[in-house]
Design an enzyme around this catalytic site. Sequence first.
Site, PDB file in Angstrom:
ATOM      1  N   CYS A   1       0.827  -1.214   0.000  1.00  0.00           N
ATOM      2  CA  CYS A   1       0.000   0.000   0.000  1.00  0.00           C
ATOM      3  C   CYS A   1       0.859   1.260   0.000  1.00  0.00           C
ATOM      4  CB  CYS A   1      -0.956  -0.007   1.186  1.00  0.00           C
ATOM      5  SG  CYS A   1      -0.219  -0.476   2.761  1.00  0.00           S
TER       6      CYS A   1
HETATM    7  N1  NAP Z   1      -3.961  -4.475   5.414  1.00  0.00           N
HETATM    8  C1  NAP Z   1      -3.560  -3.736   4.383  1.00  0.00           C
HETATM    9  O1  NAP Z   1      -3.871  -2.537   4.287  1.00  0.00           O
HETATM   10  C2  NAP Z   1      -2.713  -4.358   3.303  1.00  0.00           C
HETATM   11  C3  NAP Z   1      -2.376  -3.575   2.182  1.00  0.00           C
HETATM   12  C4  NAP Z   1      -1.584  -4.145   1.165  1.00  0.00           C
HETATM   13  C5  NAP Z   1      -1.138  -5.444   1.304  1.00  0.00           C
HETATM   14  N2  NAP Z   1      -1.456  -6.164   2.407  1.00  0.00           N
HETATM   15  C6  NAP Z   1      -0.927  -7.524   2.518  1.00  0.00           C
HETATM   16  O2  NAP Z   1      -2.002  -8.455   2.429  1.00  0.00           O
HETATM   17  C7  NAP Z   1      -1.694  -9.587   3.247  1.00  0.00           C
HETATM   18  C8  NAP Z   1      -2.844  -9.782   4.224  1.00  0.00           C
HETATM   19  O3  NAP Z   1      -2.930  -8.623   5.032  1.00  0.00           O
HETATM   20  P1  NAP Z   1      -4.140  -8.406   6.044  1.00  0.00           P
HETATM   21  O4  NAP Z   1      -4.003  -6.999   6.510  1.00  0.00           O
HETATM   22  O5  NAP Z   1      -5.401  -8.866   5.471  1.00  0.00           O
HETATM   23  O6  NAP Z   1      -3.716  -9.389   7.234  1.00  0.00           O
HETATM   24  P2  NAP Z   1      -4.656 -10.025   8.370  1.00  0.00           P
HETATM   25  O7  NAP Z   1      -5.878  -9.201   8.540  1.00  0.00           O
HETATM   26  O8  NAP Z   1      -3.771 -10.247   9.539  1.00  0.00           O
HETATM   27  O9  NAP Z   1      -5.088 -11.443   7.754  1.00  0.00           O
HETATM   28  C9  NAP Z   1      -4.135 -12.463   7.553  1.00  0.00           C
HETATM   29  C10 NAP Z   1      -4.790 -13.689   6.961  1.00  0.00           C
HETATM   30  O10 NAP Z   1      -3.787 -14.695   6.806  1.00  0.00           O
HETATM   31  C11 NAP Z   1      -4.140 -15.847   7.576  1.00  0.00           C
HETATM   32  N3  NAP Z   1      -2.930 -16.374   8.229  1.00  0.00           N
HETATM   33  C12 NAP Z   1      -2.344 -15.967   9.378  1.00  0.00           C
HETATM   34  N4  NAP Z   1      -1.237 -16.675   9.631  1.00  0.00           N
HETATM   35  C13 NAP Z   1      -1.110 -17.560   8.619  1.00  0.00           C
HETATM   36  C14 NAP Z   1      -0.185 -18.576   8.316  1.00  0.00           C
HETATM   37  N5  NAP Z   1       0.875 -18.823   9.108  1.00  0.00           N
HETATM   38  N6  NAP Z   1      -0.370 -19.311   7.208  1.00  0.00           N
HETATM   39  C15 NAP Z   1      -1.423 -19.068   6.392  1.00  0.00           C
HETATM   40  N7  NAP Z   1      -2.351 -18.120   6.631  1.00  0.00           N
HETATM   41  C16 NAP Z   1      -2.186 -17.366   7.724  1.00  0.00           C
HETATM   42  C17 NAP Z   1      -5.145 -15.390   8.582  1.00  0.00           C
HETATM   43  O11 NAP Z   1      -5.968 -16.523   8.849  1.00  0.00           O
HETATM   44  P3  NAP Z   1      -6.681 -16.781  10.276  1.00  0.00           P
HETATM   45  O12 NAP Z   1      -7.328 -15.491  10.663  1.00  0.00           O
HETATM   46  O13 NAP Z   1      -7.679 -17.848   9.918  1.00  0.00           O
HETATM   47  O14 NAP Z   1      -5.641 -17.243  11.211  1.00  0.00           O
HETATM   48  C18 NAP Z   1      -5.875 -14.285   7.840  1.00  0.00           C
HETATM   49  O15 NAP Z   1      -6.873 -14.817   7.002  1.00  0.00           O
HETATM   50  C19 NAP Z   1      -0.352  -9.283   3.936  1.00  0.00           C
HETATM   51  O16 NAP Z   1       0.701  -9.886   3.225  1.00  0.00           O
HETATM   52  C20 NAP Z   1      -0.252  -7.776   3.846  1.00  0.00           C
HETATM   53  O17 NAP Z   1       1.078  -7.313   3.847  1.00  0.00           O
HETATM   54  C21 NAP Z   1      -2.261  -5.661   3.399  1.00  0.00           C
END
Ligand code: NAP
Length: 341
Positions: free
Chosen positions: A147
């Site tokens: 982002c």
């Molecule tokens: N948030 C943002 O604004 C944003 C922007 C750009 C890119 N991203 C990227 O998008 C990705 C997800 O971000 P997010 O903000 O959505 O994170 P999040 O809310 O923490 O969600 C993480 C997801 O991954 C799962 N997970 C956790 N540990 C895991 C593991 N060891 N193996 C497989 N799955 C696992 C979780 O499943 P459970 O809940 O079922 O444990 C959850 O569904 C990240 O790489 C982040 O850098 C995020």
Amino acid sequence: MGLRTAVLGASGYAGGELIRIIDDHPSFEVAHLGAHSKAGVDLASVHPNLTGGDRRLLPNEEVPDVDLAFLALPHGASWEIGDALAQRGIKVVDLGSDYRLDTDARYRFAYGSPHPLPDRLTDWVYGLPELFRDAVATANLVASPGCYPTSALLALAPLLSAGLIRPEGIVVDSLSGVTGAGRKATEGLMFTAVDQSVAAYAIGSHRHRPEIEMALTQATGTSPSVSFTPHLVPMQRGLLSTCSAPLSDGVDLADLQAALDGAYRDEPFVDAIDRAPQTRWVVGSNRALVHGAIDVHAGRAIVVAVLDNLVKGAAGQAVQAANLMFGLDETAGLAMTGWMP
Ligand SMILES: NC(=O)c1ccc[n+]([C@@H]2O[C@H](COP(=O)([O-])OP(=O)(O)OC[C@H]3O[C@@H](n4cnc5c(N)ncnc54)[C@H](OP(=O)(O)O)[C@@H]3O)[C@@H](O)[C@H]2O)c1
């Protein structure tokens, strides 16, 4: 029937946004909802805002035959399953950072360890449509940008390409809402820790800096050096980056604005505007706004960019890339207008 997609990380913030967008998409449908610790529960228990709440979250690994998989997993959790899906001939858009950097050397520098599959890095295309549209459209595997890099690249690339700013001494100061840190519960993200307070973090060491430099190099042919400082601010969503760089000799405000206007005149999701933008104007949409100005006293160009970290910064941008990968209208299923107030 639409193109079948899998959303891995469906229980997270970015995963929830992907489901929200795909459920309204004219050509994609959700065929698999993958989760990690939340596997086995109903969608409604993790995203009660979404319809179809009786859909069950299954283990991330149990991906059926689909046309496309979106990976919204933490850093380090994408490389193995992403590669396995690629070997099955499934197109993949990874929202995480496992395949964003193009060389093992760059990856080692950013993450302090070798990439587990360094030979595969060049199979993945860096998925910022505004800079790499043709490559995204022909890719099977896309690493969607972070982002913060999305905002910095949209602000700086047109100026660097046109030679209006110098590549040394670029400064990117970014502010992000708390959803940028993901959904996991940590002490530093508690209401009491973030409310009514602002803090910088990862000063001089954030992993998005090498990503910004890599993509600017690829897009502009220059070798920029960037100082990047992110800040966490007490809001749910939204991201603002103030990017500044030394002006090249003889460059004035009209040159700067003409470069930004020219770069984004035909872009569906990015507008160059004539006043300083607010995050409030883009939240909920896949739109980004950039505004160029000049600090005459310091001889620096200043470009402010705003976007919604969960939409143009994550799920929306991933769907934008997927639209290109399948030859669909690039804007299909994506909101052009935000929520305000
Ligand atoms: N948030 C943002 O604004 C944003 C922007 C750009 C890119 N991203 C990227 O998008 C990705 C997800 O971000 P997010 O903000 O959505 O994170 P999040 O809310 O923490 O969600 C993480 C997801 O991954 C799962 N997970 C956790 N540990 C895991 C593991 N060891 N193996 C497989 N799955 C696992 C979780 O499943 P459970 O809940 O079922 O444990 C959850 O569904 C990240 O790489 C982040 O850098 C995020």
